[in-house]
Design an enzyme around this catalytic site. Structure first.
Site, mmCIF file in Angstrom:
data_model
loop_
_atom_site.group_PDB
_atom_site.id
_atom_site.type_symbol
_atom_site.label_atom_id
_atom_site.label_comp_id
_atom_site.label_asym_id
_atom_site.label_seq_id
_atom_site.Cartn_x
_atom_site.Cartn_y
_atom_site.Cartn_z
ATOM 1 N N LYS A 1 69.106 -0.664 -21.001
ATOM 2 C CA LYS A 1 70.158 -0.753 -19.958
ATOM 3 C C LYS A 1 69.412 -0.822 -18.600
ATOM 4 O O LYS A 1 68.633 0.111 -18.346
ATOM 5 C CB LYS A 1 71.199 0.227 -19.941
ATOM 6 C CG LYS A 1 72.522 -0.321 -19.927
ATOM 7 C CD LYS A 1 73.436 0.761 -19.829
ATOM 8 C CE LYS A 1 74.986 0.343 -20.221
ATOM 9 N NZ LYS A 1 76.049 1.211 -20.112
HETATM 10 O O1 G3P Z 1 79.755 1.957 -19.514
HETATM 11 C C1 G3P Z 1 79.847 1.926 -17.976
HETATM 12 C C2 G3P Z 1 81.243 3.189 -17.959
HETATM 13 O O2 G3P Z 1 80.592 4.281 -18.658
HETATM 14 C C3 G3P Z 1 81.447 3.378 -16.575
HETATM 15 O O3 G3P Z 1 82.951 3.777 -16.679
HETATM 16 O O4 G3P Z 1 85.033 4.724 -15.727
HETATM 17 O O5 G3P Z 1 82.805 5.433 -14.889
HETATM 18 O O6 G3P Z 1 83.716 3.271 -14.178
HETATM 19 P P1 G3P Z 1 83.734 4.267 -15.462
#
Ligand code: G3P
Length: 219
Positions: free
Chosen positions: A83
């Site tokens: 990534k």
């Molecule tokens: O894969 C990306 C994810 O983990 C981010 O999620 O909820 O932190 O925006 P969030």
């Protein structure tokens, strides 16, 4: 549509793999920090229980160091997808890693312009963060629609990996739009099974069945 699980928690992944719905895993530095432990061991463990792509994120921000970290992460297991963030150095690194046949997931995507650059850089996956766009009052799913149309227009092979998923609606709308992958937090994945009418209907079926006194298998 492929389902990736968005967690670095080994127990959560081990509990979900038997469902048959785990096509891959995504992690990021925050999820690794939340899990605790050494990133190499965590990624190695996840790759040993999940056959599909497992995203592991570089933490350097300068191209040469990002490439070095990406090569190291890729060496952990054959199903590692490196990534990289959607920055100038991130896309330079994406191109270079892809030239070596290494899977790359370009993350922290928030616009169609960024997604177009990632596809031109040969990304294996693009990760638009729909939940975080919703958080600032935009409609994150509109971005998914734009990206799918742009990629189809030019035959880009980059897979649209919808990330920052917060609810079932994100998953269903992604499927209706035709995104390739949804990376889903375990809590949201487990909620997909649930509907009040399923529980109610099963209860009624079994109550009626028990009244017959029968059993399907010979006693
Ligand atoms: O894969 C990306 C994810 O983990 C981010 O999620 O909820 O932190 O925006 P969030």
């Amino acid at each position: 549509m492929k389902f990736f699980v968005d967690t670095a928690n080994i127990n959560e992944i081990e509990n979900l793999v038997p469902t048959g719905f785990v096509d891959g895993v995504t992690t990021n530095p925050s999820l690794i920090a939340k899990q605790g432990g050494d990133i190499k061991q965590t990624i190695k463990s996840i790759c040993s229980i999940v056959e599909g792509p497992v995203s592991a994120e570089v933490t350097a921000t300068e191209h040469n160091k990002m490439f070095e970290e990406g090569k190291f992460l890729s060496s952990i297991a054959k199903n590692v997808a490196v990534k990289v963030p959607l920055t100038v150095d991130g896309l330079k690194t994406c191109k270079k890693l892809r030239n070596e046949g290494i899977m790359v997931n370009v993350t922290l995507c928030f616009s169609a312009a960024q997604a177009l650059l990632a596809a031109k850089a040969g990304a294996t996956f693009i990760s638009p963060f729909v939940g975080r766009l919703d958080d600032i009052g935009q409609k994150g799913m509109n971005l998914i629609e734009e990206i799918v149309v742009i990629y189809e227009n030019y035959g880009f092979e980059t897979q649209v990996l919808v990330a920052s998923i917060r609810n079932q609606e994100h998953i269903i709308e992604s499927a209706l739009i035709g995104a390739d992958v949804a990376t889903i937090p375990p809590k949201v994945l487990n909620e997909l099974y649930k509907h009040q009418l399923t529980d109610k209907g099963l209860k009624a079926f079994l109550e009626d069945w028990h009244k017959t006194g029968q059993s399907i298998l010979p006693k």
